[in-house]
Design a protein around this motif. Structure first.
Motif, mmCIF file in Angstrom:
data_model
loop_
_atom_site.group_PDB
_atom_site.id
_atom_site.type_symbol
_atom_site.label_atom_id
_atom_site.label_comp_id
_atom_site.label_asym_id
_atom_site.label_seq_id
_atom_site.Cartn_x
_atom_site.Cartn_y
_atom_site.Cartn_z
ATOM 1 N N LEU A 111 0.868 -1.170 0.000
ATOM 2 C CA LEU A 111 0.000 0.000 0.000
ATOM 3 C C LEU A 111 0.905 1.221 0.000
ATOM 4 N N ASP A 112 0.865 1.994 -1.081
ATOM 5 C CA ASP A 112 1.716 3.169 -1.255
ATOM 6 C C ASP A 112 0.887 4.422 -0.958
ATOM 7 N N LEU A 113 1.072 4.962 0.238
ATOM 8 C CA LEU A 113 0.318 6.143 0.669
ATOM 9 C C LEU A 113 0.962 7.399 0.085
ATOM 10 N N GLY A 114 0.137 8.302 -0.432
ATOM 11 C CA GLY A 114 0.678 9.489 -1.080
ATOM 12 C C GLY A 114 1.516 9.089 -2.278
ATOM 13 N N CYS A 115 0.952 8.216 -3.113
ATOM 14 C CA CYS A 115 1.727 7.601 -4.200
ATOM 15 C C CYS A 115 2.166 8.597 -5.255
ATOM 16 N N GLY A 116 1.468 9.736 -5.359
ATOM 17 C CA GLY A 116 1.841 10.735 -6.349
ATOM 18 C C GLY A 116 1.823 10.165 -7.758
ATOM 19 N N THR A 117 2.873 10.436 -8.491
ATOM 20 C CA THR A 117 2.962 9.973 -9.881
ATOM 21 C C THR A 117 3.554 8.574 -9.990
ATOM 22 N N GLY A 118 3.843 7.946 -8.854
ATOM 23 C CA GLY A 118 4.313 6.561 -8.870
ATOM 24 C C GLY A 118 5.810 6.384 -8.710
ATOM 25 N N LEU A 119 6.500 7.343 -8.097
ATOM 26 C CA LEU A 119 7.952 7.225 -7.931
ATOM 27 C C LEU A 119 8.314 6.027 -7.045
ATOM 28 N N GLY A 121 6.281 3.497 -6.287
ATOM 29 C CA GLY A 121 5.780 2.312 -6.977
ATOM 30 C C GLY A 121 6.763 1.810 -8.013
ATOM 31 N N GLY A 122 7.348 2.725 -8.763
ATOM 32 C CA GLY A 122 8.334 2.343 -9.773
ATOM 33 C C GLY A 122 9.581 1.738 -9.162
ATOM 34 N N ALA A 123 10.005 2.288 -8.018
ATOM 35 C CA ALA A 123 11.213 1.783 -7.349
ATOM 36 C C ALA A 123 11.017 0.391 -6.760
ATOM 37 N N LEU A 124 9.773 0.061 -6.383
ATOM 38 C CA LEU A 124 9.511 -1.199 -5.678
ATOM 39 C C LEU A 124 8.731 -2.219 -6.505
ATOM 40 N N ARG A 125 8.433 -1.895 -7.765
ATOM 41 C CA ARG A 125 7.535 -2.743 -8.562
ATOM 42 C C ARG A 125 7.969 -4.206 -8.585
ATOM 43 N N ASP A 126 9.252 -4.465 -8.788
ATOM 44 C CA ASP A 126 9.690 -5.856 -8.911
ATOM 45 C C ASP A 126 9.816 -6.575 -7.574
ATOM 46 N N LEU A 127 9.602 -5.832 -6.470
ATOM 47 C CA LEU A 127 9.667 -6.454 -5.138
ATOM 48 C C LEU A 127 8.277 -6.801 -4.600
ATOM 49 N N CYS A 128 7.221 -6.390 -5.310
ATOM 50 C CA CYS A 128 5.849 -6.536 -4.802
ATOM 51 C C CYS A 128 4.961 -7.212 -5.842
ATOM 52 N N ALA A 129 4.210 -8.229 -5.414
ATOM 53 C CA ALA A 129 3.307 -8.923 -6.346
ATOM 54 C C ALA A 129 2.098 -8.073 -6.699
ATOM 55 N N ASP A 130 1.605 -7.289 -5.733
ATOM 56 C CA ASP A 130 0.384 -6.499 -5.926
ATOM 57 C C ASP A 130 0.582 -5.137 -5.268
ATOM 58 N N MET A 131 0.249 -4.064 -5.956
ATOM 59 C CA MET A 131 0.471 -2.724 -5.426
ATOM 60 C C MET A 131 -0.799 -1.879 -5.523
ATOM 61 N N ALA A 144 0.041 8.488 -12.502
ATOM 62 C CA ALA A 144 0.441 7.161 -12.024
ATOM 63 C C ALA A 144 -0.273 6.067 -12.817
ATOM 64 N N HIS A 145 -1.550 6.297 -13.114
ATOM 65 C CA HIS A 145 -2.344 5.317 -13.872
ATOM 66 C C HIS A 145 -1.755 5.097 -15.275
ATOM 67 N N GLU A 146 -1.300 6.175 -15.888
ATOM 68 C CA GLU A 146 -0.719 6.076 -17.234
ATOM 69 C C GLU A 146 0.540 5.202 -17.255
ATOM 70 N N LYS A 147 1.225 5.116 -16.116
ATOM 71 C CA LYS A 147 2.456 4.310 -16.044
ATOM 72 C C LYS A 147 2.159 2.817 -15.902
ATOM 73 N N ASP A 148 0.912 2.481 -15.557
ATOM 74 C CA ASP A 148 0.515 1.079 -15.430
ATOM 75 C C ASP A 148 1.384 0.322 -14.421
ATOM 76 N N THR A 152 -4.119 -1.349 -8.344
ATOM 77 C CA THR A 152 -5.276 -0.567 -7.886
ATOM 78 C C THR A 152 -4.823 0.844 -7.521
ATOM 79 N N LEU A 153 -5.615 1.850 -7.890
ATOM 80 C CA LEU A 153 -5.341 3.230 -7.523
ATOM 81 C C LEU A 153 -6.615 3.875 -6.986
ATOM 82 N N PHE A 154 -6.477 4.684 -5.936
ATOM 83 C CA PHE A 154 -7.599 5.416 -5.356
ATOM 84 C C PHE A 154 -7.231 6.886 -5.207
#
Length: 272
Positions: A111-119, A121-131, A144-148, A152-154
């Motif tokens: 769960l990435d709180l204050g995810c912003g544009t996904g910085l 998320g991008g750094a941890l993508r390969d360490l997490c099965a679901d974000m 962030a959504h455009e980066k896929d 899930t995004l809220f």
């Protein structure tokens, strides 16, 4: 029905307040910011934190939601260029480095709180099965959504989301560059605890100031309208909400006016 804001009067009062603040006329600037608050009680311009940054009035428990939302909506398109390229913000990569150095992960659910544009998320993508990413700014979430990156995004305020969420718990929660918009940390820390699996990790960055400036305060609004937290307060609130400290590192959060912004990178484990 919400009262319509007089945008012209608001703009005039806010610009006058900024000019007075810049000129060093604190009393007049505070009075002008109080005018701003009277016109716009939701405080889209962050008048309350600007008053607190000048050492006047009561320190708010958090930056107003309307201010944070407006601030990041306005800067979404240039956010990464300004923060990363101009201000040297590399906290998401520091998060990755510390998790790998401590041999923590991989993780099932982030769960990435204050995810912003996904910085982060991008750094941890390969360490997490679901974000899952949460941000108060719709425009930041759109980028962030455009980066896929995220499953899930809220669009939500983080404390409200943590309080309302009844989905499956997470085994890691990140909050990079979230604490500078919060004063009191109890709602965030308690909410994180409520949404973590036993043994789950909570990793976050904070900004701080020298003890002679904090002067015994748990937190205060610093000169750049961002909250700084005392190290002892962060530690005490973590313990009180069921966390044990894994590591706390001194970091430079970002550059501001050519000067480093001292802070901490904290990794804590939820033990209940």
């Amino acid at each position: 029905m919400a009262k319509k804001i007089d945008e012209e009067a608001l703009g005039e009062a806010y610009n006058r307040a900024l000019a007075l603040e810049k000129a060093g006329d604190v009393d007049a600037a505070v009075a002008a910011y109080e005018e701003v608050l009277a016109i716009d009680p939701d405080d889209h311009g962050g008048a309350a934190v600007r008053i607190a940054a000048m050492g006047r009035g009561e320190t708010p428990v958090k930056a107003p939601d309307a201010y944070v939302e407006t601030l990041f909506d306005q800067h979404a398109e240039v956010f990464e260029d300004v923060l990363v390229e101009q201000l040297g913000y590399h906290v998401p990569m520091l998060v990755r480095q510390r998790l790998q150095a401590l041999k923590l992960g991989p993780f099932k659910r982030l769960l990435d709180l204050g995810c912003g544009t996904g910085l982060t998320g991008g750094a941890l993508r390969d360490l997490c099965a679901d974000m899952t990413g949460i941000d108060i700014s719709e425009k930041m979430v759109e980028i962030a959504h455009e980066k896929d990156l995220y499953e899930t995004l809220f669009v939500a305020e983080v404390e409200d989301f943590l309080d309302d969420n009844d989905e499956e718990a997470f085994d890691i929660i990140s909050a990079t560059d979230v604490l500078p918009y919060l004063g009191a940390l109890e709602p965030l820390f308690f909410g994180a605890a409520e949404n973590l699996t036993p043994g789950g990790l909570f990793i976050f960055s904070s900004e701080t100031l020298p003890e002679e400036i904090l002067a015994g305060r748990a937190y205060m609004v610093g000169p750049h309208q961002r909250f700084a937290h005392a190290d002892a307060y962060v530690r005490e609130r973590l313990t009180a909400t069921g966390f044990e400290l894994v590591e706390i590192s001194d970091i430079n959060v970002r550059m501001e006016d050519g000067q480093p912004t001292p802070g901490h990178l904290v990794i804590a484990r939820y033990i209940g």
